[in-house]
Design an enzyme around this catalytic site. Structure first.
Site, PDB file in Angstrom:
ATOM      1  CG  PHE A  12      -1.592   1.184   1.643  1.00  0.00           C
ATOM      2  CD1 PHE A  12      -2.267   1.981   0.725  1.00  0.00           C
ATOM      3  CD2 PHE A  12      -1.570   1.581   2.988  1.00  0.00           C
ATOM      4  CE1 PHE A  12      -2.891   3.158   1.129  1.00  0.00           C
ATOM      5  CE2 PHE A  12      -2.206   2.743   3.400  1.00  0.00           C
ATOM      6  CZ  PHE A  12      -2.857   3.533   2.471  1.00  0.00           C
ATOM      7  N   GLY A  37       2.464  -7.797  -0.415  1.00  0.00           N
ATOM      8  CA  GLY A  37       2.313  -6.808  -1.490  1.00  0.00           C
ATOM      9  C   GLY A  37       1.674  -7.452  -2.714  1.00  0.00           C
ATOM     10  CG  ASP A  57      12.765 -12.303   1.890  1.00  0.00           C
ATOM     11  OD1 ASP A  57      12.777 -11.208   2.491  1.00  0.00           O
ATOM     12  OD2 ASP A  57      12.544 -13.394   2.448  1.00  0.00           O
ATOM     13  CB  VAL A  58      14.517  -6.659   1.647  1.00  0.00           C
ATOM     14  CG1 VAL A  58      13.435  -6.623   2.724  1.00  0.00           C
ATOM     15  CG2 VAL A  58      15.586  -5.658   1.969  1.00  0.00           C
ATOM     16  CE  LYS A  92      14.569 -14.779   7.978  1.00  0.00           C
ATOM     17  NZ  LYS A  92      14.415 -16.086   7.271  1.00  0.00           N
ATOM     18  CE1 TYR A 146       4.906  -3.767  11.321  1.00  0.00           C
ATOM     19  CE2 TYR A 146       3.810  -2.514  13.052  1.00  0.00           C
ATOM     20  CZ  TYR A 146       4.283  -2.612  11.752  1.00  0.00           C
ATOM     21  OH  TYR A 146       4.142  -1.547  10.891  1.00  0.00           O
ATOM     22  CE1 TYR A 160      24.519  -1.227  10.641  1.00  0.00           C
ATOM     23  CE2 TYR A 160      25.525  -0.357   8.637  1.00  0.00           C
ATOM     24  CZ  TYR A 160      25.236  -1.426   9.460  1.00  0.00           C
ATOM     25  OH  TYR A 160      25.654  -2.681   9.122  1.00  0.00           O
TER      26      TYR A 160
END
Ligand code: UDP
Length: 327
Positions: A12, A37, A57-58, A92, A146, A160
């Protein structure tokens, strides 16, 4: 103008970000593994010269050929029934997936924005929620997969920034709605509109006194772009502070659709936040951003979208999202 990698591009929000980045003259590399998605959200962009889609898949090591100026990490299941169904992928994508995106950003000297969430505040004891509130999250509850993954995402992103000097941005997204939401994602707006269109009862969880504050997608996208282009690296709430109870929301959907469906009450799901409303003073000050689209207007546009879906989509066999909470 630059070249941007958008993860979760077929979702979305991801698909609206692709539209906006192309409109602003950027080249878009859209990545999605199509778990939640839908490729159809991007089909209108396939013929565009500056657009490419990668099914990937990231959460696995990623590399993208060529330069990147920006990375927008928006991949993640984002509705409670999705993360109940695929909790490990949810963990993940915001942990390993974020790490992969940060590594890629470092390699490409790209600026990165990560999609965080109002869920980092859990079931908030402070109202409205300011960025300085640490939250009230149950790490081992059903929503913990989540919430904690997104909290880890924020922590590693800041690390980072601090250790590598990477240009990072963190947007805390509150409830957002608009065209291309998935009818069966279980969230309250598609649930109520779907029920109204199918002539079913509207399922309110709990006594309906819990609150949410709904932001129209175009406002959210404007806020995200302003944050990306700003030099502010701390987390920023982007959402619409116009708060409403879920009972009132059911009434509004009945008025909108004219279907006048009866409301039935069910148990409140575990750890369902009782109140949620963004404090947006920081976004106003740092980004000169505030939402412009009122709920009446935004809901009208969104309803037109849902009305345009086919009967097949409307009555797909997994349309009863209420059952998924209870199984
Ligand atoms: N909700 C509801 N009926 C439904 C789906 C959701 O009453 O069919 C409630 C849910 O319990 C929550 C609110 O609506 O209190 C918003 O739920 P949603 O899943 O949209 O988002 P989130 O809880 O993540 O804010």
């Amino acid at each position: 103008m630059g070249r941007v990698l958008i993860t979760g591009a077929a979702g979305f929000l991801g698909s609206h970000l692709c539209d906006r980045m192309l409109k602003d003259g950027h080249q878009v590399v859209a990545m999605d593994n199509l778990i939640t998605g839908r490729r159809s959200n991007l089909e209108h962009l396939d013929s565009k010269e500056n657009f490419e889609f990668i099914n990937y898949d990231v959460s696995e090591y990623i590399d993208v050929e060529g330069d990147l100026d920006y990375i927008m990490h928006f991949a993640s299941p984002a509705s409670p029934i999705d993360y109940l169904k695929i909790p490990i992928q949810t963990l993940k994508v915001s942990s390993l997936g974020t790490h992969n995106c940060l590594g890629l950003a470092l390699k490409k000297s790209a600026r990165i924005i990560v999609a965080s969430t109002s869920e980092v505040y859990g079931d908030p004891l402070v109202h409205p929620q300011k960025e300085t509130y640490y939250g009230n999250v149950n790490p081992v509850g059903p929503r913990g997969v989540y919430d904690e993954a997104k909290r880890f995402q924020e922590a590693i992103t800041m690390a980072y920034n601090n250790i590598h000097g990477l240009e990072t941005r963190i947007v805390r997204i509150f409830n957002t709605y608009g065209p291309r939401m998935r009818l069966n994602d279980g969230r309250v707006l598609p649930a109520f509109i779907g029920q109204a269109l199918r002539g079913e009862d509207m399922t309110v969880f709990g006594d309906g006194s819990q609150t949410r504050s709904f932001c129209y997608v175009d406002d959210l996208v404007n806020g995200i772009l302003k944050l990306l282009m700003s030099d502010y690296s701390g987390p920023v709430n982007i959402g619409n502070p116009d708060e409403i109870t879920i009972s009132q929301f059911a009434e509004e959907i009945n008025e909108l659709t004219g279907k006048n469906r009866p409301v039935v009450y069910h148990d409140l799901p575990t750890d369902d936040p009782l109140q949620r409303k963004p404090d947006i003073e920081l976004a106003k000050k740092e980004l000169e951003w505030e939402p412009k689209v009122g709920r009446a207007e935004g809901l009208k546009i969104t309803y037109e979208y849902f009305k345009s879906l086919s009967q097949e989509e409307l009555f797909a066999k997994d349309h009863n999202t209420f059952e998924k909470y209870t199984k």
